[in-house]
Design an enzyme around this catalytic site. Sequence first.
Site, mmCIF file in Angstrom:
data_model
loop_
_atom_site.group_PDB
_atom_site.id
_atom_site.type_symbol
_atom_site.label_atom_id
_atom_site.label_comp_id
_atom_site.label_asym_id
_atom_site.label_seq_id
_atom_site.Cartn_x
_atom_site.Cartn_y
_atom_site.Cartn_z
ATOM 1 N N ASP A 67 0.813 -1.222 0.000
ATOM 2 C CA ASP A 67 0.000 0.000 0.000
ATOM 3 C C ASP A 67 0.845 1.270 0.000
ATOM 4 O O ASP A 67 2.066 1.211 0.197
ATOM 5 C CB ASP A 67 -0.963 0.001 1.200
ATOM 6 C CG ASP A 67 -0.292 -0.433 2.507
ATOM 7 O OD1 ASP A 67 0.946 -0.416 2.577
ATOM 8 O OD2 ASP A 67 -1.014 -0.776 3.455
ATOM 9 N N ASN A 136 -7.805 -3.103 14.431
ATOM 10 C CA ASN A 136 -9.202 -3.346 14.033
ATOM 11 C C ASN A 136 -9.314 -4.500 13.027
ATOM 12 O O ASN A 136 -10.357 -4.709 12.423
ATOM 13 C CB ASN A 136 -9.837 -2.076 13.454
ATOM 14 C CG ASN A 136 -9.171 -1.611 12.165
ATOM 15 O OD1 ASN A 136 -8.202 -2.218 11.696
ATOM 16 N ND2 ASN A 136 -9.675 -0.543 11.579
ATOM 17 N N GLU A 143 -9.807 -1.869 5.314
ATOM 18 C CA GLU A 143 -10.481 -1.580 6.577
ATOM 19 C C GLU A 143 -11.716 -2.479 6.741
ATOM 20 O O GLU A 143 -12.200 -3.063 5.767
ATOM 21 C CB GLU A 143 -10.928 -0.109 6.592
ATOM 22 C CG GLU A 143 -9.773 0.891 6.505
ATOM 23 C CD GLU A 143 -8.955 0.998 7.800
ATOM 24 O OE1 GLU A 143 -9.050 0.110 8.671
ATOM 25 O OE2 GLU A 143 -8.204 1.985 7.931
#
Length: 258
Positions: A67, A136, A143
């Site tokens: 990324d 998370n 995400e």
Amino acid sequence: MKVIQVDHYKQMSEKASDMLFESIKGEKNLVLGLATGGTPVKTYEILTTRINSEKVDMSTVQTINLDEYIGLDAKHLNSYHQYMEDHFFKHVPISPDQTHLPNGVANDLDAECKRYEELIDTIGGVDIQLLGIGSNGHIGFNEPGTPFHETTHVVELAKSTREANARFFSSDEEVPTHAITMGIATIMKSKQVVLLASGKSKADALKQLIEGEVTESCPATVLQNHPNLMIIADHEALSKLSKSTLEQIEANNYISST
Ligand code: GLP
């Protein structure tokens, strides 16, 4: 899935660098998928030392990163281009044409995503993909809620991810809001995945990944479906696993897919 439990961060880094080192040394035309973040810093440091002390030839290696932040050019202090230079590329015998990251300042971001996905296929696909994990459950910058079928794409970073990564920037406002990331489908195409985790802040995410149900609300859980996944994690990161899972890991470093 194979889970290797280690005592602490340094041991995790040694195991990971051993693994990467053997592949770099032993495999011609290796395509190495690389990750950034705090977790792999020591892995790169140890790997660099070994590559140089044993004068390993890297001329056929290609690297491809997960990324890059949107809006940061390659020379920006906090870009992942710069991270890779600082922690790995400038210390080892590898030339710029062997290393690949998404271009976070491309004019046409959709075209950039397409180019990157095609590049991965053109160089033969990723042999070993190194991964960290967000608290998370994000992998790369995928995400919670990212569809599993996504390939390389533009993402809006979660508030918690921006907060977690603010430590690398001089102010919270400087943390980019968007990034380009390999998608879940891209990551799942890798022949082998090696995920590193250290510390208590990763314990919930690792519990989900190892014992939880496979769900897009915790992207890392998709890795339960990967045929060749190795997790190298320390006690703290594994501290929330059930007693029986831990016993299984301690007995043979291995638990089968759930
Ligand atoms: C970042 C990166 C991920 C990384 C994760 C964990 O946002 N995009 O590739 O694995 O978050 O980072 P850290 O290793 O610093 O905890």
